[in-house]
Scaffold this motif. Structure first.
Motif, PDB file in Angstrom:
ATOM      1  N   LYS A  22       0.828  -1.206   0.000  1.00  0.00           N
ATOM      2  CA  LYS A  22       0.000   0.000   0.000  1.00  0.00           C
ATOM      3  C   LYS A  22       0.860   1.254   0.000  1.00  0.00           C
ATOM      4  O   LYS A  22       0.638   2.146  -0.821  1.00  0.00           O
ATOM      5  CB  LYS A  22      -0.967  -0.019   1.191  1.00  0.00           C
ATOM      6  N   ASN A  69       0.946   3.674  -3.039  1.00  0.00           N
ATOM      7  CA  ASN A  69       0.588   5.087  -2.802  1.00  0.00           C
ATOM      8  C   ASN A  69       1.722   6.015  -3.252  1.00  0.00           C
ATOM      9  O   ASN A  69       1.480   7.055  -3.870  1.00  0.00           O
ATOM     10  CB  ASN A  69       0.257   5.324  -1.328  1.00  0.00           C
ATOM     11  N   ASN A 123       1.707   6.036  -6.993  1.00  0.00           N
ATOM     12  CA  ASN A 123       0.578   6.859  -7.468  1.00  0.00           C
ATOM     13  C   ASN A 123       0.850   8.354  -7.247  1.00  0.00           C
ATOM     14  O   ASN A 123       0.556   9.175  -8.116  1.00  0.00           O
ATOM     15  CB  ASN A 123      -0.733   6.441  -6.782  1.00  0.00           C
ATOM     16  N   GLU A 124       1.380   8.686  -6.055  1.00  0.00           N
ATOM     17  CA  GLU A 124       1.726  10.090  -5.786  1.00  0.00           C
ATOM     18  C   GLU A 124       2.796  10.577  -6.758  1.00  0.00           C
ATOM     19  O   GLU A 124       2.732  11.697  -7.262  1.00  0.00           O
ATOM     20  CB  GLU A 124       2.209  10.247  -4.345  1.00  0.00           C
TER      21      GLU A 124
END
Length: 166
Positions: A33, A37, A40-41
């Motif tokens: 995760k 994340n 994705n960021e």
């Protein structure tokens, strides 16, 4: 490999499977995760940077267009100022020529008037001198002619003849 099959234990297999599944769940919760994340960021950050770069590129194009427009306006204004300066220069030269011609004409008229006045004064002086000389010559002639009686009679007769003719 045969050794592994012979020593296979169902309990150990079960616990290893449970530990593996637990490990997968822990990795999913605490590692994947945050990694996903972060990815994705990072991807969003790259997209934002690309959008910002595109906006900056558009702004630069707009600024360049504005600069070109301002430069064109400045050129037009400079040309207008140069035209005005040329016209003003031509007007000043024309005015100076006209003023010089007027001044020259005035000087010529004054000089002609002065020459005419001096000419009239010289003619008057010449007439006066001629009259004085004529009177002196006539006086001398009359003295010489009147001293003799015969000449006096001749003079009177010639004057009478001249008077009759006129």
């Amino acid at each position: 490999m045969e050794k592994l099959i012979n020593e296979f234990s169902v309990g150990l297999f079960f616990w290893q499977t449970v530990v593996f599944v637990l490990l997968l769940l822990l990795l999913r919760k605490f590692a994947w995760k945050p990694i996903l994340n972060a990815v994705n960021e990072r991807e969003q950050g790259i997209r934002d940077a690309l959008d910002s770069a595109e906006k900056a590129k558009l702004e630069m194009q707009n600024l360049q267009a504005d600069n070109e427009k301002l430069l064109q306006e400045a050129r037009i204004e400079r040309e207008a100022m140069m035209k005005d300066a040329r016209e003003m220069k031509a007007k000043m030269i024309t005015d100076a020529k006209e003023e010089a011609q007027a001044e020259a004409s005035k000087t010529i008229v004054n000089a002609q008037a002065t020459i005419e006045a001096e000419k009239k004064a010289a003619i008057a002086e010449l007439k006066s001198t001629v009259a004085i000389l004529s009177v002196e010559i006539a006086e001398k002639m009359l003295k010489s002619e009147l001293s003799n009686k015969e000449k006096q009679l001749e003079l009177v007769n010639s004057m009478l003849n001249d008077a009759k003719l006129n």
